[in-house]
Design an enzyme around this catalytic site. Structure first.
Site, mmCIF file in Angstrom:
data_model
loop_
_atom_site.group_PDB
_atom_site.id
_atom_site.type_symbol
_atom_site.label_atom_id
_atom_site.label_comp_id
_atom_site.label_asym_id
_atom_site.label_seq_id
_atom_site.Cartn_x
_atom_site.Cartn_y
_atom_site.Cartn_z
ATOM 1 N N ASN A 187 40.336 -5.051 -15.373
ATOM 2 C CA ASN A 187 39.805 -3.712 -15.624
ATOM 3 C C ASN A 187 40.790 -2.995 -16.542
ATOM 4 O OD1 ASN A 187 38.928 -1.082 -15.537
ATOM 5 N ND2 ASN A 187 39.286 -0.770 -13.341
ATOM 6 N N TRP A 188 40.395 -2.846 -17.788
ATOM 7 C CA TRP A 188 41.325 -2.274 -18.770
ATOM 8 C C TRP A 188 41.390 -0.753 -18.705
ATOM 9 C CZ3 TRP A 188 40.144 -5.456 -23.880
ATOM 10 C CH2 TRP A 188 40.402 -6.808 -23.630
ATOM 11 N N HIS A 214 34.529 2.558 -8.357
ATOM 12 C CA HIS A 214 35.995 2.467 -8.426
ATOM 13 C C HIS A 214 36.601 3.751 -7.865
ATOM 14 C CE1 HIS A 214 40.058 2.188 -9.994
ATOM 15 N NE2 HIS A 214 39.847 0.885 -10.148
ATOM 16 N N GLU A 272 38.916 5.545 -8.846
ATOM 17 C CA GLU A 272 39.186 6.598 -9.844
ATOM 18 C C GLU A 272 37.910 7.376 -10.167
ATOM 19 O OE1 GLU A 272 41.163 3.987 -12.613
ATOM 20 O OE2 GLU A 272 42.807 3.807 -11.186
ATOM 21 N N GLU A 292 40.013 -2.365 -2.848
ATOM 22 C CA GLU A 292 41.141 -1.787 -3.574
ATOM 23 C C GLU A 292 41.704 -0.613 -2.773
ATOM 24 O OE1 GLU A 292 40.788 -2.886 -8.090
ATOM 25 O OE2 GLU A 292 40.143 -0.845 -7.715
ATOM 26 N N GLY A 329 48.072 0.907 -9.171
ATOM 27 C CA GLY A 329 48.989 1.444 -10.183
ATOM 28 C C GLY A 329 50.320 1.919 -9.622
ATOM 29 N N SER A 343 47.881 -3.414 -7.849
ATOM 30 C CA SER A 343 49.191 -3.960 -8.241
ATOM 31 C C SER A 343 49.271 -5.486 -8.166
ATOM 32 C CB SER A 343 50.308 -3.300 -7.425
ATOM 33 O OG SER A 343 50.327 -1.904 -7.658
ATOM 34 N N GLY A 400 44.317 -4.351 -12.805
ATOM 35 C CA GLY A 400 44.390 -3.227 -13.739
ATOM 36 C C GLY A 400 45.521 -3.433 -14.727
ATOM 37 N N GLY A 401 46.652 -2.780 -14.471
ATOM 38 C CA GLY A 401 47.794 -2.783 -15.399
ATOM 39 C C GLY A 401 48.172 -4.155 -15.944
HETATM 40 P P1 13P Z 1 46.480 -1.931 -10.883
HETATM 41 O O1 13P Z 1 46.391 -3.427 -10.974
HETATM 42 O O2 13P Z 1 47.048 -1.295 -12.126
HETATM 43 O O3 13P Z 1 47.141 -1.482 -9.627
HETATM 44 O O4 13P Z 1 44.956 -1.377 -10.826
HETATM 45 C C1 13P Z 1 44.069 -1.931 -9.919
HETATM 46 C C2 13P Z 1 42.712 -1.444 -10.234
HETATM 47 O O5 13P Z 1 42.410 -0.282 -10.077
HETATM 48 C C3 13P Z 1 41.740 -2.410 -10.764
HETATM 49 O O6 13P Z 1 40.451 -1.902 -10.779
#
Ligand code: 13P
Length: 260
Positions: A9-10, A95, A97, A167, A173, A213, A234-235
């Site tokens: 997930n960018w 998600h 967010e 998640e 993050g 993470s 993510g990251g």
């Molecule tokens: P991170 O891998 O940056 O913690 O993000 C996870 C995420 O939200 C993937 O959708």
């Protein structure tokens, strides 16, 4: 043999050129590896170009969100038909967010899931508790409510075409991954809920991913747990070498597990 499912997930990163470079690095890095299901979810502006680059590969394309209507006066939104138009196969829905910054409710996420399924997009449905909810020991209750409400009126057949991602918000993050035991405990609970809701066959077929993470050095311990089928990254998906290493490490761990 479990086929690891690794999705990147960018989020709101990468211009079109940067996105193209990243995909080329990933394609070159994984070579002919076919034992892994890999999905990348770039920002909307890059979907069209990335879609072209993926035509000769087994990497699959996903979007990060979607509106439940197919068209209409919804300024700034994107519809399932538009995602199909650029050949997306997956879409991340619910998600944290989106829930946290854009006020998305389980009911709204439920509408989106239904539309995604209607238009043959595979939803990657995200659930997970916040730190405060975990500290109050309500994480199982919260995840159950998210599952019950966001999967309302979804049939067994439809459910077969979904992916769930656990998640925990406190692990996203932050560098603080859930321990493999914490993730497995919740993911086996999610599998049990799916079993109660849809029966054993469906529950056994739905991939349950862990997200929060995930890095090249923690994927192996996570993926060896029976209810962790892969990762939503993510990251670490923003750097080609890291993402490729996550895929390789997941694959090697599964092969090593088979031999032991
Ligand atoms: P991170 O891998 O940056 O913690 O993000 C996870 C995420 O939200 C993937 O959708």
């Amino acid at each position: 043999m479990k086929k690891p499912f690794i999705a990147g997930n960018w989020k709101m990163f990468k211009t079109i050129d940067e996105a193209k470079n990243l995909v080329q690095t990933i394609k070159a890095g994984i070579g002919k590896l076919h034992d892994c299901q890999i999905v990348i979810c770039p920002p909307y502006t890059a979907l069209c170009e990335i879609s072209k680059l993926l035509q000769d590969s087994h990497l699959e394309l996903g979007a990060q969100n979607m509106h439940p209507e197919t068209e209409g006066a919804f300024t700034g939104e994107i519809s399932p038909l538009m995602l199909k138009d650029v050949k997306c196969r997956y879409v991340i829905l619910g998600h944290s967010e989106r829930r946290q910054y854009f006020g998305e409710s389980n009911a709204f996420i439920n509408e989106k899931i239904k539309t995604a399924l209607k238009y043959s997009l595979i939803p990657i449905i995200c659930v997970g508790e916040t730190l405060a909810q975990r500290e109050a020991r309500t994480q199982f209750e919260i995840v159950k409510q998210q599952m019950d409400e966001s999967l309302k009126d979804i049939s067994k057949d439809e459910m077969m075409r979904t992916v769930i991602a656990y998640e925990p918000v406190w692990a996203i993050g932050t560098g603080q991954t859930a321990t493999p035991e914490q993730a497995e405990q919740m993911q086996s609970y999610i599998r049990r809920l799916l079993n109660e809701m849809y029966g054993k066959e469906v529950a056994g077929r739905i991939p349950i991913l862990y997200g929060g993470s995930v890095k090249p050095d923690n994927i192996a311990l996570l993926i060896q747990k029976p209810n962790i089928d892969g990762a939503l990254v993510g990251g670490a998906s923003l750097k080609g070498e890291n993402f490729v290493q996550i895929i390789m490490n997941a694959q090697s761990q599964i092969e090593a597990g088979l031999q032991s």
